[in-house]
Write a protein that holds these residues in place. Structure first.
Motif, short mmCIF file in Angstrom:
data_model
loop_
_atom_site.label_atom_id
_atom_site.label_comp_id
_atom_site.label_asym_id
_atom_site.label_seq_id
_atom_site.Cartn_x
_atom_site.Cartn_y
_atom_site.Cartn_z
N LEU A 145 0.84 -1.20 0.00
CA LEU A 145 0.00 0.00 0.00
C LEU A 145 0.87 1.25 0.00
O LEU A 145 1.69 1.44 0.89
N GLY A 146 0.70 2.09 -1.03
CA GLY A 146 1.47 3.33 -1.14
C GLY A 146 2.78 3.18 -1.87
O GLY A 146 3.41 4.19 -2.21
N ALA A 147 3.21 1.94 -2.13
CA ALA A 147 4.48 1.74 -2.85
C ALA A 147 4.22 1.78 -4.35
O ALA A 147 3.26 1.17 -4.83
N PRO A 148 5.07 2.48 -5.12
CA PRO A 148 4.80 2.61 -6.56
C PRO A 148 5.12 1.35 -7.35
O PRO A 148 4.55 1.14 -8.41
N ARG A 149 6.01 0.51 -6.88
CA ARG A 149 6.44 -0.64 -7.68
C ARG A 149 5.71 -1.91 -7.24
O ARG A 149 5.38 -2.08 -6.08
N THR A 150 5.53 -2.79 -8.22
CA THR A 150 4.90 -4.09 -7.95
C THR A 150 5.74 -5.18 -8.58
O THR A 150 6.62 -4.91 -9.40
N TYR A 417 -8.96 -7.07 5.92
CA TYR A 417 -8.71 -5.65 6.20
C TYR A 417 -7.39 -5.48 6.96
O TYR A 417 -6.58 -4.61 6.63
N LEU A 418 -7.16 -6.33 7.98
CA LEU A 418 -5.93 -6.21 8.77
C LEU A 418 -4.70 -6.44 7.91
O LEU A 418 -3.67 -5.76 8.07
N THR A 419 -4.80 -7.39 6.97
CA THR A 419 -3.65 -7.69 6.11
C THR A 419 -3.41 -6.58 5.09
O THR A 419 -2.26 -6.17 4.86
N ALA A 420 -4.49 -6.08 4.50
CA ALA A 420 -4.34 -5.15 3.37
C ALA A 420 -4.12 -3.71 3.81
O ALA A 420 -3.36 -2.99 3.15
N ILE A 421 -4.75 -3.27 4.91
CA ILE A 421 -4.66 -1.85 5.26
C ILE A 421 -3.62 -1.61 6.38
O ILE A 421 -2.57 -1.03 6.09
N PRO A 422 -3.86 -2.07 7.63
CA PRO A 422 -2.78 -1.88 8.61
C PRO A 422 -1.49 -2.61 8.22
O PRO A 422 -0.39 -2.11 8.43
N LEU A 426 -1.37 -5.46 0.03
CA LEU A 426 -2.57 -5.58 -0.78
C LEU A 426 -2.64 -6.92 -1.51
O LEU A 426 -3.72 -7.47 -1.73
N GLY A 427 -1.49 -7.46 -1.90
CA GLY A 427 -1.49 -8.74 -2.63
C GLY A 427 -2.02 -9.87 -1.78
O GLY A 427 -2.89 -10.64 -2.21
N ARG A 428 -1.51 -10.00 -0.54
CA ARG A 428 -2.00 -11.07 0.33
C ARG A 428 -3.47 -10.85 0.70
O ARG A 428 -4.24 -11.80 0.80
N GLY A 429 -3.85 -9.58 0.92
CA GLY A 429 -5.25 -9.30 1.21
C GLY A 429 -6.15 -9.70 0.05
O GLY A 429 -7.24 -10.26 0.27
N ALA A 430 -5.70 -9.43 -1.17
CA ALA A 430 -6.50 -9.81 -2.34
C ALA A 430 -6.61 -11.33 -2.45
O ALA A 430 -7.67 -11.86 -2.80
N ALA A 431 -5.52 -12.04 -2.14
CA ALA A 431 -5.57 -13.51 -2.20
C ALA A 431 -6.57 -14.06 -1.18
O ALA A 431 -7.36 -14.97 -1.48
#
Length: 459
Positions: A145-150, A417-422, A426-431
Motif C-alpha cells: 500500500l502506497g508503494a509505486p512498484r509491484t 482488512y488487517l492484512t491489506a490496510i494496517p 494488498l497482494g496477500r489481502g487480495a488472495a
C-alpha cells in the motif's frame, strides 16, 4: 511439464466424455474430440493468465500442486460446458429438475431484453466484475500500500496460507468427503428411478450424505491451512454459522408470535423491523454499550437480579464471539422478519384447519404445515444471511472487539482488512478475499443443489 499436463488434461477429457456418450447412446467420436478440446482448453483456462508460472523451474511443490488444482477445476468446467453443448436436451432436463419454478416468456423483439438489461449490466461490469478481475490480478502480485512498484508472485500469496501438517488426516478427510458425495449422487439417481414413497426416503438419505460430505470438505480445508489461518477459518465458521442458525430461528419464532391476531399488531410489527434500518457499525456500537463491563446494562441487571458478574467480553474469547453473534443476529432480525411475516400470510388456512381437525396440536401444526410452507423464504434467507455473515460483519466486529481478544473474533473479512490496510500488503489481502469469494460461491452452490431440492413452492 506444461505440455505433458495439457496432454493429460485433454486425454482425461476425451475419456470422460467418451464414457458419458457411451452410457447415453451417443456417438463416441465427436464426444472424444470435444472432450479432448474441452480438457485441454479447461486446463489452460486459469494457467494462461498466470503465464504457466506454477510450472516454472525452481517453483516449490505447493505452487506446482496449486497449479494442478487450478487445471483440474478448469477441466471440470470445460467438460461441463462441452457436455452441455453436446447434449442440450439432457442439459435442459437437468435444469428443469433443479429448478421447479415457472419462468415467463418474453414475446417481443429478441434484442429488447438486452436493451432493458443494459443499465444493470453496465453497473455490474463497472462496480462488480471489473473490480473482481482486478482483485484476482492483484492476488498474484507483491503490492504494498502506497508503494509505486509491484512484482509478480505467481500463486505464492495463496500457497503461503497452505501448510499441510497432517497429511494422513488430510487423506482420511479427502476419502471421507469423496465417499459421502459419491453416495449422495448414487442415492439421488436411485431416488429418481424409485417409486414416489421410496424416492422421498432416498432423497432424505442423499441429503444426509451430502451434508456429511460438506462437513468432510470443511474438515479437509481446515487441515490444509497454516496454523494461523486455521484460527481465522474456525472463527469465520463459528460466527457465520451462529449468525445464520440463531438468527433464522429467532426470526421465525418472533415472526410467528407477531403474526398472531392481537391489538396493535401493525405497530408492533413495524417496531420489530426497525433494526434493519441501522448500519452494522451502529449495531456494534449499541452492543458495545450494552455489554460494557463497567457501565453496560447487562452487567447492571445480572448484578442487581442474580448477583452475577460477567467477565469482560473483550478479554474472553467465547463471550466475545457470542456478543458478535448476538449483535449480528439483532442487525438481521428486521430483514428476516419482513420476509417471514409476509410469508406467513401465504400459509394455507385450510391446511391448518384440516390439521387441527385431525388432532394436531399447535407445535405439530407449526412443524408440519407452517415450516414447510415457509421453506422457499427460509432458503432465500439462508443464502442472504450467509452472505451477510461473511461480508457485512466487518463494522460490527470493528466497533465491538476489533478482532480481539487474540484474534478470536477476527473473521476472514476482518483479517483481509488487517492484512491489506494496517499490514499494507494488498497482494496477500487480495488472495484472502479470493478465497473468501470462492468459499461463499461453493457454499451457495451446495445450498442450491441440496437444500434447494427440498424447497416446496406449493404447486
Amino acid at each position: 511439464m506444461v505440455v505433458a499436463a495439457l496432454l493429460l488434461a485433454g486425454l482425461a477429457g476425451a475419456l470422460a466424455l467418451t464414457a458419458l456418450a457411451r452410457r447415453s447412446g451417443r456417438r463416441t467420436g465427436p464426444a472424444a474430440a470435444a472432450g479432448a478440446a474441452a480438457g485441454a482448453g479447461g486446463g489452460a483456462l486459469f494457467q494462461v493468465p498466470l503465464g504457466f508460472c506454477t510450472f516454472e523451474a525452481g517453483r516449490p511443490a505447493a505452487d506446482v500442486g496449486f497449479g494442478l488444482f487450478l487445471m483440474a477445476v478448469g477441466v471440470l468446467l470445460g467438460l461441463r460446458l462441452a457436455w452441455t453443448l453436446l447434449d442440450p436436451a439432457g442439459a435442459a432436463e437437468r435444469a428443469k429438475r433443479g429448478d421447479s419454478t415457472t419462468h415467463g416468456v418474453f414475446r417481443g423483439h429478441p434484442f429488447l431484453p438486452w436493451v432493458l438489461l443494459a443499465p444493470t449490466l453496465a453497473v455490474l461490469i463497472v462496480f462488480l466484475y471489473w473490480p473482481a478481475l482486478r482483485t484476482a490480478r492483484l492476488s498474484t502480485m507483491n503490492v504494498r500500500l502506497g508503494a509505486p512498484r509491484t512484482a509478480d508472485r505467481c500463486v505464492t500469496n495463496f500457497t503461503e496460507l497452505i501448510g499441510l501438517n497432517a497429511p494422513q488426516l488430510a487423506g482420511v478427510a479427502l476419502l471421507a468427503t469423496a465417499v459421502a458425495f459419491t453416495l449422495a449422487v448414487a442415492l439421488r439417481r436411485r431416488a429418481r428411478a424409485a417409486v414416489p414413497g421410496a424416492g422421498v426416503t432416498l432423497e432424505k438419505y442423499a441429503g444426509w450424505a451430502s451434508t456429511a460430505g460438506v462437513f468432510g470438505a470443511l474438515w479437509l480445508l481446515y487441515l490444509l491451512w497454516t496454523p494461523g489461518f486455521q484460527r481465522v477459518y474456525v472463527v469465520t465458521l463459528i460466527i457465520s454459522a451462529g449468525t445464520v442458525v440463531l438468527g433464522l430461528s429467532i426470526s421465525l419464532a418472533v415472526a410467528y408470535l407477531a403474526y398472531q391476531p392481537i391489538r396493535g399488531a401493525s405497530l408492533y410489527r413495524t417496531l420489530l423491523v426497525w433494526p434493519y434500518a441501522i448500519s452494522p457499525p451502529i449495531a456494534g456500537l449499541i452492543f458495545f454499550v450494552i455489554f460494557d463491563p463497567n457501565a453496560g446494562i447487562v452487567e447492571h441487571w445480572l448484578g442487581q437480579l442474580f448477583g452475577i458478574s460477567l467477565p469482560n467480553y473483550r478479554q474472553n474469547a467465547l463471550l466475545a464471539q457470542i456478543v458478535v453473534i448476538l449483535a449480528s443476529v439483532w442487525k438481521t432480525l428486521g430483514y428476516n422478519l419482513l420476509f417471514y411475516i409476509a410469508g406467513l400470510q401465504t400459509v394455507p388456512g385450510d391446511q391448518l384447519e384440516a390439521a387441527e381437525l385431525d388432532g394436531a396440536n399447535a407445535w405439530q401444526r407449526f412443524r408440519h404445515v407452517v415450516v414447510p410452507a415457509l421453506s422457499p423464504i427460509t432458503f432465500f434467507l439462508v443464502v442472504t444471511n450467509l452472505t451477510y455473515a461473511f461480508f457485512d460483519t466487518f463494522g460490527t466486529i470493528d466497533y465491538l472487539t476489533r478482532g480481539g481478544p487474540a484474534g478470536e473474533t477476527s473473521v476472514l473479512m476482518y483479517e483481509i482488512y488487517l492484512t491489506a490496510i494496517p499490514g499494507r500488503d494488498l497482494g496477500r489481502g487480495a488472495a484472502q478475499s479470493m478465497i473468501l469469494f470462492a468459499g461463499v460461491i461453493a457454499l451457495t452452490v451446495w445450498q442450491f443443489r441440496s437444500t434447494g431440492r427440498r424447497v416446496s413452492y406449493g404447486r
